[in-house]
Design a protein around this motif. Structure first.
Motif, PDB file in Angstrom:
ATOM      1  N   VAL A   1     -70.908  45.560 -70.830  1.00  0.00           N
ATOM      2  CA  VAL A   1     -69.704  46.357 -70.597  1.00  0.00           C
ATOM      3  C   VAL A   1     -68.660  45.549 -69.831  1.00  0.00           C
ATOM      4  CG1 VAL A   1     -68.790  48.414 -69.451  1.00  0.00           C
ATOM      5  CG2 VAL A   1     -70.935  48.546 -70.739  1.00  0.00           C
ATOM      6  N   ARG A   2     -69.073  44.793 -68.822  1.00  0.00           N
ATOM      7  CA  ARG A   2     -68.113  43.970 -68.074  1.00  0.00           C
ATOM      8  C   ARG A   2     -67.464  42.933 -68.983  1.00  0.00           C
ATOM      9  NH1 ARG A   2     -71.956  44.506 -63.801  1.00  0.00           N
ATOM     10  NH2 ARG A   2     -72.952  42.546 -64.397  1.00  0.00           N
ATOM     11  N   ASP A   3     -68.270  42.313 -69.843  1.00  0.00           N
ATOM     12  CA  ASP A   3     -67.725  41.332 -70.774  1.00  0.00           C
ATOM     13  C   ASP A   3     -66.739  41.990 -71.735  1.00  0.00           C
ATOM     14  OD1 ASP A   3     -67.802  38.544 -71.847  1.00  0.00           O
ATOM     15  OD2 ASP A   3     -68.519  39.584 -73.643  1.00  0.00           O
ATOM     16  N   ALA A   4     -67.098  43.175 -72.221  1.00  0.00           N
ATOM     17  CA  ALA A   4     -66.213  43.907 -73.134  1.00  0.00           C
ATOM     18  C   ALA A   4     -64.890  44.244 -72.451  1.00  0.00           C
ATOM     19  CB  ALA A   4     -66.894  45.177 -73.628  1.00  0.00           C
TER      20      ALA A   4
ATOM     21  N   GLU B   1     -59.127  43.376 -71.632  1.00  0.00           N
ATOM     22  CA  GLU B   1     -57.991  43.038 -70.767  1.00  0.00           C
ATOM     23  C   GLU B   1     -57.227  41.845 -71.333  1.00  0.00           C
ATOM     24  OE1 GLU B   1     -57.013  42.096 -66.066  1.00  0.00           O
ATOM     25  OE2 GLU B   1     -59.075  41.951 -66.786  1.00  0.00           O
ATOM     26  N   PHE B   2     -57.956  40.811 -71.757  1.00  0.00           N
ATOM     27  CA  PHE B   2     -57.323  39.619 -72.331  1.00  0.00           C
ATOM     28  C   PHE B   2     -56.567  39.987 -73.608  1.00  0.00           C
ATOM     29  CE2 PHE B   2     -57.457  36.179 -75.436  1.00  0.00           C
ATOM     30  CZ  PHE B   2     -56.763  35.194 -74.756  1.00  0.00           C
TER      31      PHE B   2
ATOM     32  N   ILE C   1     -49.476  42.627 -75.611  1.00  0.00           N
ATOM     33  CA  ILE C   1     -48.251  42.997 -74.907  1.00  0.00           C
ATOM     34  C   ILE C   1     -47.303  41.800 -74.836  1.00  0.00           C
ATOM     35  CG2 ILE C   1     -47.312  43.643 -72.632  1.00  0.00           C
ATOM     36  CD1 ILE C   1     -49.789  45.515 -72.381  1.00  0.00           C
ATOM     37  N   GLN C   2     -47.834  40.609 -74.535  1.00  0.00           N
ATOM     38  CA  GLN C   2     -46.996  39.412 -74.485  1.00  0.00           C
ATOM     39  C   GLN C   2     -46.393  39.109 -75.851  1.00  0.00           C
ATOM     40  OE1 GLN C   2     -46.557  39.342 -70.997  1.00  0.00           O
ATOM     41  NE2 GLN C   2     -45.874  37.404 -71.803  1.00  0.00           N
ATOM     42  N   ASP C   3     -47.191  39.232 -76.906  1.00  0.00           N
ATOM     43  CA  ASP C   3     -46.682  38.991 -78.260  1.00  0.00           C
ATOM     44  C   ASP C   3     -45.573  39.975 -78.612  1.00  0.00           C
ATOM     45  OD1 ASP C   3     -48.480  36.918 -78.512  1.00  0.00           O
ATOM     46  OD2 ASP C   3     -49.826  37.981 -79.882  1.00  0.00           O
TER      47      ASP C   3
END
Length: 77
Positions: free
Chosen positions: A29-32, A37-38, A44-46
């Motif tokens: 779950v933490r990895d997901a 987030e990434f 959003i940046q794109d």
């Protein structure tokens, strides 16, 4: 914190643990969440980049109505 998962999600988490890539469900779950987030930040940046291109680019001579009509013809509607 309690989190509910679908059967499919639970199976996915179990498969990840069984594969040896993770030791427990919390790691999966933490990895997901890190990946989410990434990914979210990247999207959003794109979008911001594309919006900036639109604002700083040339103005189209076509009206919104022209664009919609053209789009409908392209999509066969």
């Amino acid at each position: 914190m309690n989190v509910s998962f679908t059967k499919k999600q639970e199976q996915y988490i179990s498969n990840q643990i069984e594969s040896g890539d993770f030791q427990n469900a919390s790691e999966v779950v933490r990895d997901a969440l890190r990946l989410h987030e990434f990914y979210r930040h990247r999207i959003i940046q794109d979008l911001k980049t594309e919006i900036e291109k639109g604002w700083s680019g040339n103005t189209s001579p076509r009206s919104v109505k022209d664009i919609i009509t053209s789009r409908k013809k392209t999509n066969g509607k």
